[in-house]
Write a protein that holds these residues in place. Structure first.
Motif, PDB file in Angstrom:
ATOM      1  N   ALA A  43      -5.167 -53.824 -26.529  1.00  0.00           N
ATOM      2  CA  ALA A  43      -5.407 -54.653 -25.340  1.00  0.00           C
ATOM      3  C   ALA A  43      -5.437 -53.786 -24.086  1.00  0.00           C
ATOM      4  CB  ALA A  43      -4.324 -55.707 -25.214  1.00  0.00           C
ATOM      5  N   ASP A  44      -6.441 -53.988 -23.259  1.00  0.00           N
ATOM      6  CA  ASP A  44      -6.541 -53.296 -21.981  1.00  0.00           C
ATOM      7  C   ASP A  44      -5.570 -53.978 -21.014  1.00  0.00           C
ATOM      8  OD1 ASP A  44      -7.224 -52.294 -19.487  1.00  0.00           O
ATOM      9  OD2 ASP A  44      -9.362 -52.213 -19.941  1.00  0.00           O
ATOM     10  N   PRO A  45      -4.627 -53.243 -20.451  1.00  0.00           N
ATOM     11  CA  PRO A  45      -3.669 -53.874 -19.533  1.00  0.00           C
ATOM     12  C   PRO A  45      -4.345 -54.525 -18.329  1.00  0.00           C
ATOM     13  CG  PRO A  45      -3.509 -51.467 -19.440  1.00  0.00           C
ATOM     14  CD  PRO A  45      -4.353 -51.804 -20.623  1.00  0.00           C
ATOM     15  N   ALA A  46      -5.569 -54.094 -18.029  1.00  0.00           N
ATOM     16  CA  ALA A  46      -6.278 -54.674 -16.884  1.00  0.00           C
ATOM     17  C   ALA A  46      -6.620 -56.134 -17.120  1.00  0.00           C
ATOM     18  CB  ALA A  46      -7.552 -53.881 -16.598  1.00  0.00           C
ATOM     19  N   ILE A  47      -6.725 -56.553 -18.391  1.00  0.00           N
ATOM     20  CA  ILE A  47      -7.092 -57.940 -18.687  1.00  0.00           C
ATOM     21  C   ILE A  47      -6.037 -58.895 -18.134  1.00  0.00           C
ATOM     22  CG2 ILE A  47      -7.460 -59.602 -20.544  1.00  0.00           C
ATOM     23  CD1 ILE A  47      -8.696 -57.330 -22.182  1.00  0.00           C
ATOM     24  N   ALA A  48      -4.781 -58.556 -18.365  1.00  0.00           N
ATOM     25  CA  ALA A  48      -3.699 -59.397 -17.842  1.00  0.00           C
ATOM     26  C   ALA A  48      -3.663 -59.349 -16.313  1.00  0.00           C
ATOM     27  CB  ALA A  48      -2.362 -58.955 -18.417  1.00  0.00           C
ATOM     28  N   GLY A 155     -15.960 -49.721 -15.837  1.00  0.00           N
ATOM     29  CA  GLY A 155     -14.893 -49.465 -14.873  1.00  0.00           C
ATOM     30  C   GLY A 155     -15.168 -50.102 -13.526  1.00  0.00           C
ATOM     31  N   MET A 156     -16.448 -50.129 -13.127  1.00  0.00           N
ATOM     32  CA  MET A 156     -16.805 -50.748 -11.854  1.00  0.00           C
ATOM     33  C   MET A 156     -16.588 -52.250 -11.901  1.00  0.00           C
ATOM     34  SD  MET A 156     -18.268 -49.691  -8.875  1.00  0.00           S
ATOM     35  CE  MET A 156     -16.798 -50.456  -8.216  1.00  0.00           C
ATOM     36  N   ILE A 157     -16.977 -52.871 -13.010  1.00  0.00           N
ATOM     37  CA  ILE A 157     -16.783 -54.315 -13.166  1.00  0.00           C
ATOM     38  C   ILE A 157     -15.300 -54.654 -13.151  1.00  0.00           C
ATOM     39  CG2 ILE A 157     -17.075 -56.254 -14.766  1.00  0.00           C
ATOM     40  CD1 ILE A 157     -19.734 -54.903 -15.605  1.00  0.00           C
ATOM     41  N   LYS A 158     -14.502 -53.820 -13.805  1.00  0.00           N
ATOM     42  CA  LYS A 158     -13.049 -54.013 -13.816  1.00  0.00           C
ATOM     43  C   LYS A 158     -12.502 -53.983 -12.384  1.00  0.00           C
ATOM     44  CE  LYS A 158     -10.686 -51.561 -16.776  1.00  0.00           C
ATOM     45  NZ  LYS A 158      -9.944 -50.423 -17.397  1.00  0.00           N
ATOM     46  N   GLN A 159     -12.987 -53.034 -11.591  1.00  0.00           N
ATOM     47  CA  GLN A 159     -12.523 -52.946 -10.206  1.00  0.00           C
ATOM     48  C   GLN A 159     -12.919 -54.180  -9.400  1.00  0.00           C
ATOM     49  OE1 GLN A 159     -13.742 -48.588  -9.274  1.00  0.00           O
ATOM     50  NE2 GLN A 159     -12.026 -49.057  -7.926  1.00  0.00           N
ATOM     51  N   PHE A 160     -14.154 -54.648  -9.597  1.00  0.00           N
ATOM     52  CA  PHE A 160     -14.596 -55.837  -8.871  1.00  0.00           C
ATOM     53  C   PHE A 160     -13.681 -57.021  -9.155  1.00  0.00           C
ATOM     54  CE2 PHE A 160     -19.313 -54.426  -8.626  1.00  0.00           C
ATOM     55  CZ  PHE A 160     -19.080 -53.814  -7.409  1.00  0.00           C
ATOM     56  N   GLN A 189     -14.878 -59.778 -21.781  1.00  0.00           N
ATOM     57  CA  GLN A 189     -13.575 -59.235 -22.180  1.00  0.00           C
ATOM     58  C   GLN A 189     -12.568 -59.322 -21.037  1.00  0.00           C
ATOM     59  OE1 GLN A 189     -13.546 -55.017 -22.889  1.00  0.00           O
ATOM     60  NE2 GLN A 189     -11.524 -55.028 -23.845  1.00  0.00           N
ATOM     61  N   TYR A 190     -12.983 -58.923 -19.843  1.00  0.00           N
ATOM     62  CA  TYR A 190     -12.046 -58.889 -18.724  1.00  0.00           C
ATOM     63  C   TYR A 190     -11.649 -60.288 -18.249  1.00  0.00           C
ATOM     64  CZ  TYR A 190     -12.966 -53.882 -18.373  1.00  0.00           C
ATOM     65  OH  TYR A 190     -13.071 -52.540 -18.645  1.00  0.00           O
ATOM     66  N   LEU A 191     -12.485 -61.275 -18.535  1.00  0.00           N
ATOM     67  CA  LEU A 191     -12.155 -62.647 -18.143  1.00  0.00           C
ATOM     68  C   LEU A 191     -11.471 -63.420 -19.275  1.00  0.00           C
ATOM     69  CD1 LEU A 191     -15.373 -63.700 -16.178  1.00  0.00           C
ATOM     70  CD2 LEU A 191     -13.140 -63.062 -15.222  1.00  0.00           C
ATOM     71  N   SER A 192     -11.151 -62.728 -20.365  1.00  0.00           N
ATOM     72  CA  SER A 192     -10.617 -63.414 -21.545  1.00  0.00           C
ATOM     73  C   SER A 192      -9.230 -64.013 -21.319  1.00  0.00           C
ATOM     74  CB  SER A 192     -10.576 -62.447 -22.740  1.00  0.00           C
ATOM     75  OG  SER A 192      -9.737 -61.340 -22.465  1.00  0.00           O
TER      76      SER A 192
END
Length: 319
Positions: A43-48, A155-160, A189-192
């Protein structure tokens, strides 16, 4: 799983599956060893973190299409304008088309820059209740090419999603590039860890578009992204003088209407061609406000107020 230039097999088990990297369909995929190692299941910690950041956003709508040039950005921009026409609603438009960011131009924001604050990046505002974020604001010139591989785009989408100070929003509209590639996998994935209302899928009437749009629908089904409905853009040309309609792109296989009937999906509406839409986008103005008497304007508003969209969001009023 796939790399930036590979075609995903129709029977790919998915990166989170126990069969990832092990099934026969994984043979030949450049990411087979990575999937088989189990690294993709971590799991990517950024998701939480993103889930926490977006907990103040009531509704999230993705605008997708398997085909380029069908009017996703135009629809995304006018959807945002329509939602923001209710002054009691807070709306944001996020452009995740990393290589072809057209939202700054369409929204009349070219040349604007993003500023850093203690709470993150500050989006650029069209109106008091309509915020916009795009990589276009980070480029020194609108003609600059973004030549990035998948990981840097992700990575850019994650930052946004994580680092922009969105504040409390009623609606977040996400404009995506064509296809079913890195940006799409990343945004899902990031909005999961947060609720997504679903996707509005854009097509044009001809089969060459519908063929790719069916792939997008299949993508949504595979990643369990709800489909709010389909919009057919460029659905005939309505002459601004005589109001007669001509079929510029004939629906040789029945268009979006037949596709939706075959796949049991809601058809939200058919937006006709109107050259004033393109002019409004080039000039960075809202077509809905500039040409309120156009048949296309009424269809846009009917789509946004339709029961299929409303059941995924709350009711809003146009003024």
């Amino acid at each position: 799983m796939r790399g930036a230039s590979c075609v995903i097999p129709t029977d790919c088990p998915g990166t989170q599956s126990e069969q990832a990297g092990k099934s026969s369909s994984c043979e030949g995929c450049p990411n087979q060893k990575l999937c088989a190692s189990g690294a993709t299941k971590a799991a990517d910690p950024a998701i939480a973190e993103i889930g926490e950041k977006l907990s103040t956003v009531k509704h999230k709508i993705l605008v997708l299409s398997g085909k380029g040039g069908v009017g996703k950005s135009t629809f995304s921009a006018h959807l945002a304008h329509a939602l923001a026409s209710d002054a009691t609603k807070e709306v944001a438009l996020l452009d995740v088309d990393i290589c072809g960011p057209s939202i700054p131009r369409i929204m009349g924001l070219e040349g604007e820059q993003v500023h850093q604050s203690g709470s993150g990046w500050s989006p650029v505002y069209v109106d008091d209740n309509l915020a916009v974020m795009s990589i276009g604001f980070l480029l020194s010139s609108p003609d600059d090419a973004v030549i990035w591989r998948g990981p840097k785009k992700n990575g850019m989408i994650k930052q946004f999603l994580r680092d922009v100070d969105w504040g409390e929003l009623d609606y977040l509209v996400v404009d995506t590039p064509p296809g079913t590639s890195d940006e799409h996998l990343s945004i899902v994935q990031y909005l999961s860890s947060t609720h997504v209302d679903g996707a509005v899928i854009i097509t044009t009437p001809q089969e060459v578009s519908l063929q790719d749009v069916r792939k997008e629908i299949r993508f949504c089904q595979k990643v369990k992204l709800p489909i709010i409905g389909v919009v057919e853009n460029m659905s005939g040309f309505v002459c601004p003088k005589c109001q007669n309609t001509s079929q510029i792109f004939p629906p040789t296989t029945g268009g979006a209407e037949q596709m939706c009937a075959d796949l049991n999906l809601p058809l939200l509406g058919k937006v006709p061609l109107d050259p004033r839409i393109a002019r409004s986008c080039d000039e960075g103005r809202s077509f809905l406000a500039e040409v309120p008497d156009s048949p296309a304007t009424q269809i846009y508003l009917d789509i946004v107020k339709s029961k299929n969209l409303i059941k995924h969001t709350s009711y809003f009023v146009f003024i």
